[in-house]
Design a protein around this motif. Structure first.
Motif, PDB file in Angstrom:
ATOM      1  N   ASN A  97      78.296  24.550  61.150  1.00  0.00           N
ATOM      2  CA  ASN A  97      79.373  23.808  61.796  1.00  0.00           C
ATOM      3  C   ASN A  97      80.667  24.490  61.371  1.00  0.00           C
ATOM      4  O   ASN A  97      81.230  24.187  60.326  1.00  0.00           O
ATOM      5  CB  ASN A  97      79.341  22.343  61.370  1.00  0.00           C
ATOM      6  N   GLY A  98      81.096  25.443  62.172  1.00  0.00           N
ATOM      7  CA  GLY A  98      82.213  26.284  61.761  1.00  0.00           C
ATOM      8  C   GLY A  98      81.764  27.186  60.626  1.00  0.00           C
ATOM      9  O   GLY A  98      80.805  27.927  60.756  1.00  0.00           O
ATOM     10  N   ASP A  99      82.462  27.088  59.502  1.00  0.00           N
ATOM     11  CA  ASP A  99      82.066  27.896  58.342  1.00  0.00           C
ATOM     12  C   ASP A  99      81.274  27.087  57.330  1.00  0.00           C
ATOM     13  O   ASP A  99      81.065  27.522  56.201  1.00  0.00           O
ATOM     14  CB  ASP A  99      83.303  28.509  57.685  1.00  0.00           C
ATOM     15  N   GLN A 100      80.828  25.885  57.735  1.00  0.00           N
ATOM     16  CA  GLN A 100      80.051  25.035  56.840  1.00  0.00           C
ATOM     17  C   GLN A 100      78.583  24.989  57.270  1.00  0.00           C
ATOM     18  O   GLN A 100      78.287  24.898  58.465  1.00  0.00           O
ATOM     19  CB  GLN A 100      80.613  23.599  56.844  1.00  0.00           C
ATOM     20  N   PRO A 101      77.649  25.091  56.310  1.00  0.00           N
ATOM     21  CA  PRO A 101      76.230  24.992  56.666  1.00  0.00           C
ATOM     22  C   PRO A 101      75.892  23.602  57.171  1.00  0.00           C
ATOM     23  O   PRO A 101      76.287  22.602  56.581  1.00  0.00           O
ATOM     24  CB  PRO A 101      75.507  25.296  55.342  1.00  0.00           C
ATOM     25  N   GLU A 102      75.150  23.556  58.271  1.00  0.00           N
ATOM     26  CA  GLU A 102      74.792  22.269  58.869  1.00  0.00           C
ATOM     27  C   GLU A 102      73.335  21.927  58.633  1.00  0.00           C
ATOM     28  O   GLU A 102      72.989  20.764  58.407  1.00  0.00           O
ATOM     29  CB  GLU A 102      75.086  22.316  60.365  1.00  0.00           C
ATOM     30  N   ARG A 103      72.482  22.947  58.668  1.00  0.00           N
ATOM     31  CA  ARG A 103      71.051  22.704  58.474  1.00  0.00           C
ATOM     32  C   ARG A 103      70.412  23.924  57.816  1.00  0.00           C
ATOM     33  O   ARG A 103      70.740  25.058  58.147  1.00  0.00           O
ATOM     34  CB  ARG A 103      70.363  22.424  59.814  1.00  0.00           C
ATOM     35  N   MET A 104      69.521  23.631  56.883  1.00  0.00           N
ATOM     36  CA  MET A 104      68.834  24.691  56.147  1.00  0.00           C
ATOM     37  C   MET A 104      67.355  24.372  56.085  1.00  0.00           C
ATOM     38  O   MET A 104      66.971  23.216  55.864  1.00  0.00           O
ATOM     39  CB  MET A 104      69.409  24.800  54.729  1.00  0.00           C
ATOM     40  N   VAL A 105      66.509  25.360  56.293  1.00  0.00           N
ATOM     41  CA  VAL A 105      65.064  25.149  56.230  1.00  0.00           C
ATOM     42  C   VAL A 105      64.448  26.155  55.272  1.00  0.00           C
ATOM     43  O   VAL A 105      65.013  27.219  55.016  1.00  0.00           O
ATOM     44  CB  VAL A 105      64.395  25.279  57.624  1.00  0.00           C
ATOM     45  N   GLY A 106      63.302  25.806  54.752  1.00  0.00           N
ATOM     46  CA  GLY A 106      62.619  26.724  53.845  1.00  0.00           C
ATOM     47  C   GLY A 106      61.336  26.127  53.323  1.00  0.00           C
ATOM     48  O   GLY A 106      60.890  25.071  53.775  1.00  0.00           O
ATOM     49  N   ILE A 107      60.724  26.831  52.384  1.00  0.00           N
ATOM     50  CA  ILE A 107      59.477  26.380  51.777  1.00  0.00           C
ATOM     51  C   ILE A 107      59.670  26.190  50.283  1.00  0.00           C
ATOM     52  O   ILE A 107      60.553  26.797  49.666  1.00  0.00           O
ATOM     53  CB  ILE A 107      58.318  27.376  52.018  1.00  0.00           C
ATOM     54  N   GLN A 108      58.858  25.333  49.725  1.00  0.00           N
ATOM     55  CA  GLN A 108      58.826  25.110  48.279  1.00  0.00           C
ATOM     56  C   GLN A 108      57.381  25.106  47.859  1.00  0.00           C
ATOM     57  O   GLN A 108      56.570  24.365  48.398  1.00  0.00           O
ATOM     58  CB  GLN A 108      59.496  23.784  47.919  1.00  0.00           C
ATOM     59  N   GLN A 109      57.048  25.979  46.896  1.00  0.00           N
ATOM     60  CA  GLN A 109      55.657  26.134  46.458  1.00  0.00           C
ATOM     61  C   GLN A 109      55.537  25.874  44.961  1.00  0.00           C
ATOM     62  O   GLN A 109      56.442  26.199  44.189  1.00  0.00           O
ATOM     63  CB  GLN A 109      55.161  27.556  46.752  1.00  0.00           C
ATOM     64  N   ASP A 110      54.407  25.325  44.580  1.00  0.00           N
ATOM     65  CA  ASP A 110      54.091  25.148  43.163  1.00  0.00           C
ATOM     66  C   ASP A 110      53.541  26.473  42.644  1.00  0.00           C
ATOM     67  O   ASP A 110      52.530  26.977  43.137  1.00  0.00           O
ATOM     68  CB  ASP A 110      53.050  24.034  42.986  1.00  0.00           C
ATOM     69  N   ILE A 111      54.210  27.074  41.651  1.00  0.00           N
ATOM     70  CA  ILE A 111      53.800  28.375  41.103  1.00  0.00           C
ATOM     71  C   ILE A 111      53.435  28.259  39.620  1.00  0.00           C
ATOM     72  O   ILE A 111      53.503  29.232  38.874  1.00  0.00           O
ATOM     73  CB  ILE A 111      54.905  29.431  41.292  1.00  0.00           C
ATOM     74  N   SER A 112      53.040  27.062  39.198  1.00  0.00           N
ATOM     75  CA  SER A 112      52.745  26.834  37.779  1.00  0.00           C
ATOM     76  C   SER A 112      51.626  27.732  37.270  1.00  0.00           C
ATOM     77  O   SER A 112      51.703  28.261  36.147  1.00  0.00           O
ATOM     78  CB  SER A 112      52.378  25.364  37.559  1.00  0.00           C
ATOM     79  N   GLU A 113      50.578  27.935  38.075  1.00  0.00           N
ATOM     80  CA  GLU A 113      49.464  28.778  37.644  1.00  0.00           C
ATOM     81  C   GLU A 113      49.926  30.214  37.431  1.00  0.00           C
ATOM     82  O   GLU A 113      49.544  30.869  36.463  1.00  0.00           O
ATOM     83  CB  GLU A 113      48.330  28.725  38.668  1.00  0.00           C
TER      84      GLU A 113
END
Length: 284
Positions: A97-113
């Motif tokens: 929205n102009g110079d402001q982020p309006e929406r962000m997508v991505g993934i989140q994974q468990d990497i404990s192992e």
């Protein structure tokens, strides 16, 4: 893949609203019903481990301010049971929205192992497999850093190559027990500024950083000789003790320092049957 979609309000300073998939919630011990209540009392950013929140925020800011094409970060987050599983996040802004982020997508994974495997790898990479002490690789890296400081340092090298005689007399496992006992007793001499390392097979080193004076080193050497005599004296096995003194910031490389240490300890071992002496390496 356990993943979540990230949504933002009006820019980097706005509260983050995380829309998480059921599988990701389950990996953190939550359901869709329980996560809402949990995040009311402890918002998402406050669930991130205090040691990781700075790198999380820095990575996020770098992306939102255009310095990186993606937001990527590894961090620990508090599980419902109180544990801290490791997570990996990768995402990017998909609308502005102009110079402001309006929406962000991505993934989140468990990497404990994966993190646990890395921890084990680092342990075995940095440790001697017989004694469990930090090894030459670790000591070399440590010394390279500390050579840049002005503190007084000294390395006491302990040449135990004669211990191989015990293998011929008895067996390898017996020799290991002797080494374990010796290491245990030498570790009792360690402190915040005294560390014990395994340099090579049957070579140990006590590293003293920021020592006060000569009397402190003489006292330590006396205790070292007492331990060696107590453990190895009845086995009729000789040993050598060499010393390299590092005075402040030096031009010597670690390779030269360890070479000098071995020369001194070898000379000490050669004198064992006649008149044992600690050998201080003198470049002159």
């Amino acid at each position: 893949m356990k993943e979540a979609t990230w949504g933002y309000g009006t820019g980097a300073s706005a509260p983050i609203t995380c829309h998480k998939s059921d599988s990701l919630l389950a990996s953190l011990g939550f359901t869709r019903e329980t996560i809402e209540q949990a995040e009311q009392s402890l918002p998402f950013l406050k669930r991130i481990h205090e040691e990781d929140i700075h790198s999380f925020r820095a990575a996020l800011d770098d992306h939102l301010e255009g310095r990186t094409p993606r937001f990527q970060c590894e961090f620990r987050v508090k599980h419902m049971d109180g544990s801290w599983p490791w997570q990996f996040v990768s995402g990017h802004v998909v609308s502005w929205n102009g110079d402001q982020p309006e929406r962000m997508v991505g993934i989140q994974q468990d990497i404990s192992e994966r993190k646990e495997m890395e921890k084990k790898y680092n342990y075995y990479y940095q440790r001697d497999r017989v004694t469990g002490l930090y090894n030459f690789t670790y000591f070399d890296l440590l010394l390279k850093e500390q050579l840049l400081t002005d503190s007084k340092k000294i390395i006491i090298g302990i040449n135990l190559t004669s211990v191989h005689q015990l293998v011929a007399r008895y067996r390898y496992s017996y020799t290991q027990l002797i080494l374990f006992e010796l290491v245990k007793k030498l570790e009792e001499l360690c402190s915040e500024n005294i560390q014990l390392f395994s340099l090579y097979e049957n070579w140990l080193a006590l590293y003293v950083n920021k020592y006060r004076d000569k009397e402190e080193i003489v006292e330590l050497l006396t205790k070292v000789k007492e331990v060696l005599n107590e453990v190895l004296g009845s086995e009729f096995v000789g040993w050598g003790i060499g010393i390299v003194d590092i005075k402040g910031n030096t031009d010597l490389t670690t390779e030269q320092i360890f070479k000098n240490l071995m020369v001194a300890a070898d000379k000490s071992l050669d004198s064992f049957d006649d008149e044992f002496r600690v050998v201080h390496f003198d470049a002159d």
